[in-house]
Design an enzyme around this catalytic site. Structure first.
Site, short mmCIF file in Angstrom:
data_model
loop_
_atom_site.label_atom_id
_atom_site.label_comp_id
_atom_site.label_asym_id
_atom_site.label_seq_id
_atom_site.Cartn_x
_atom_site.Cartn_y
_atom_site.Cartn_z
N ASP A 1 2.48 -7.83 2.80
CA ASP A 1 3.62 -6.95 3.03
C ASP A 1 3.72 -6.52 4.49
O ASP A 1 2.82 -6.78 5.29
CB ASP A 1 3.52 -5.72 2.11
N ASN B 1 -1.03 5.12 -7.07
CA ASN B 1 -0.09 5.04 -8.20
C ASN B 1 -0.08 3.63 -8.81
O ASN B 1 0.81 3.32 -9.60
CB ASN B 1 1.32 5.44 -7.75
N HIS C 1 0.19 0.77 -7.12
CA HIS C 1 0.95 -0.28 -6.43
C HIS C 1 0.04 -1.35 -5.87
O HIS C 1 -1.09 -1.08 -5.46
CB HIS C 1 1.93 0.29 -5.39
N GLU D 1 5.88 -0.85 -6.06
CA GLU D 1 5.72 0.49 -6.61
C GLU D 1 5.93 0.46 -8.13
O GLU D 1 6.44 -0.52 -8.67
CB GLU D 1 6.77 1.42 -5.97
C1 GLP Z 1 -0.76 0.36 1.36
C2 GLP Z 1 -0.69 -1.15 1.26
C3 GLP Z 1 -1.41 -1.68 0.06
C4 GLP Z 1 -2.78 -1.05 -0.04
C5 GLP Z 1 -2.63 0.45 -0.21
C6 GLP Z 1 -3.95 1.17 -0.35
O1 GLP Z 1 0.28 1.02 0.71
N1 GLP Z 1 0.64 -1.67 1.25
O2 GLP Z 1 -1.52 -3.10 0.14
O3 GLP Z 1 -3.49 -1.59 -1.11
O4 GLP Z 1 -1.96 0.95 0.91
O5 GLP Z 1 -4.49 1.47 0.90
P1 GLP Z 1 -5.98 1.88 1.17
O6 GLP Z 1 -6.79 0.63 1.06
O7 GLP Z 1 -5.97 2.41 2.57
O8 GLP Z 1 -6.35 2.88 0.16
#
Ligand code: GLP
Length: 239
Positions: A66, A134, A136, A141
């Site tokens: 993404d 959540n 995702h 989402e």
């Molecule tokens: C972002 C990314 C996700 C990731 C999530 C969790 O929103 N788009 O791909 O998994 O954050 O992030 P973290 O690993 O910092 O908890």
């Protein structure tokens, strides 16, 4: 689903060993990468293994999950910048064979071409995932259709708040992103999801043991035949 539990360090090493095996068997593998704080230890291990000559990215093609809309690759919060800084600049990967969805000049039609590019490269061998609080995955989402391919999304307030820690203020967090869809992720031949810390424990429980529902996007992984979930003890504490 195969679940691997250990200390942060142990799971980063175990997940890295999985890449070492894959890249030695299939040097031209197609890898799906993720951003966020979770994969950082794993990327550190991959850099070490690369420097030690135990694995090479020289023939790899990669596709990231993404990107934020409105940030170009030189912005220090863009996911292209993150990948360059935390992995690509330190290993022997060919930059021209690394793909991150473009956050500029976006449309669903352009986004869908990302799926075509993945297909043309032969499909993703291993897709790496983190998970949002959540549920995702990528930026899919809750209530994203399971049939979705790469598309433009509006980020939830919760996701913007959680990610605002990387920006000067929440107002600077982009409101939209381009993300591989759930179907894009599920098309990968195998999937590695990593989750760390207590805050992820409830969503990991729902993902692994709960109902398969678009309300919890990561729960779809229960339907994939080749999923490995790497958890530290805290993230695994409610299983
Ligand atoms: C972002 C990314 C996700 C990731 C999530 C969790 O929103 N788009 O791909 O998994 O954050 O992030 P973290 O690993 O910092 O908890």
């Amino acid at each position: 689903m195969k679940i691997v539990v250990g200390t942060r360090e142990e799971i980063a090493k175990k997940a890295a060993a999985r890449y070492e095996k894959l890249l030695n068997e299939r040097p031209n593998a197609v890898l799906g990468f993720a951003t966020g704080s979770t994969p950082l230890d794993l990327y550190g291990e991959l850099i070490n293994l690369n420097k030690a000559g135990r694995l090479s990215f020289a023939e790899v093609t990669s596709f990231n999950l993404d990107e934020y809309v409105g940030l170009d690759g030189t912005h220090d919060q863009s996911y292209r910048y993150f990948m360059n800084e935390n992995l690509f600049n330190h290993v022997d990967i060919r930059k021209e064979c690394t793909f991150v969805p473009s956050g500029l000049d976006v449309s669903d039609e352009k986004a869908a071409q990302y799926d075509e590019a993945i297909k043309a490269a032969g499909g993703i061998d291993v897709q790496l995932l983190g998970i949002g609080n959540n549920g995702h995955i990528g930026f899919n989402e809750p209530n994203t259709p399971f049939g979705s391919i790469t598309h433009v999304v509006e980020l939830t307030q919760n996701t913007r708040e959680v990610n605002s820690r990387f920006f000067a203020s929440i107002d600077e967090v982009p409101t939209h992103a381009v993300t591989m869809g759930i179907k894009t992720v599920m098309n990968a031949k195998s999937i590695i999801l990593v989750a760390l810390g207590k805050a992820k424990a409830p969503i990991i429980r729902e993902t692994v043991l709960g109902e398969v529902t678009p309300k919890v996007p990561a729960s779809v992984l229960q339907l994939h035949p080749e999923v490995e979930i790497y958890l530290d003890y805290e993230a695994a504490s409610l299983l």
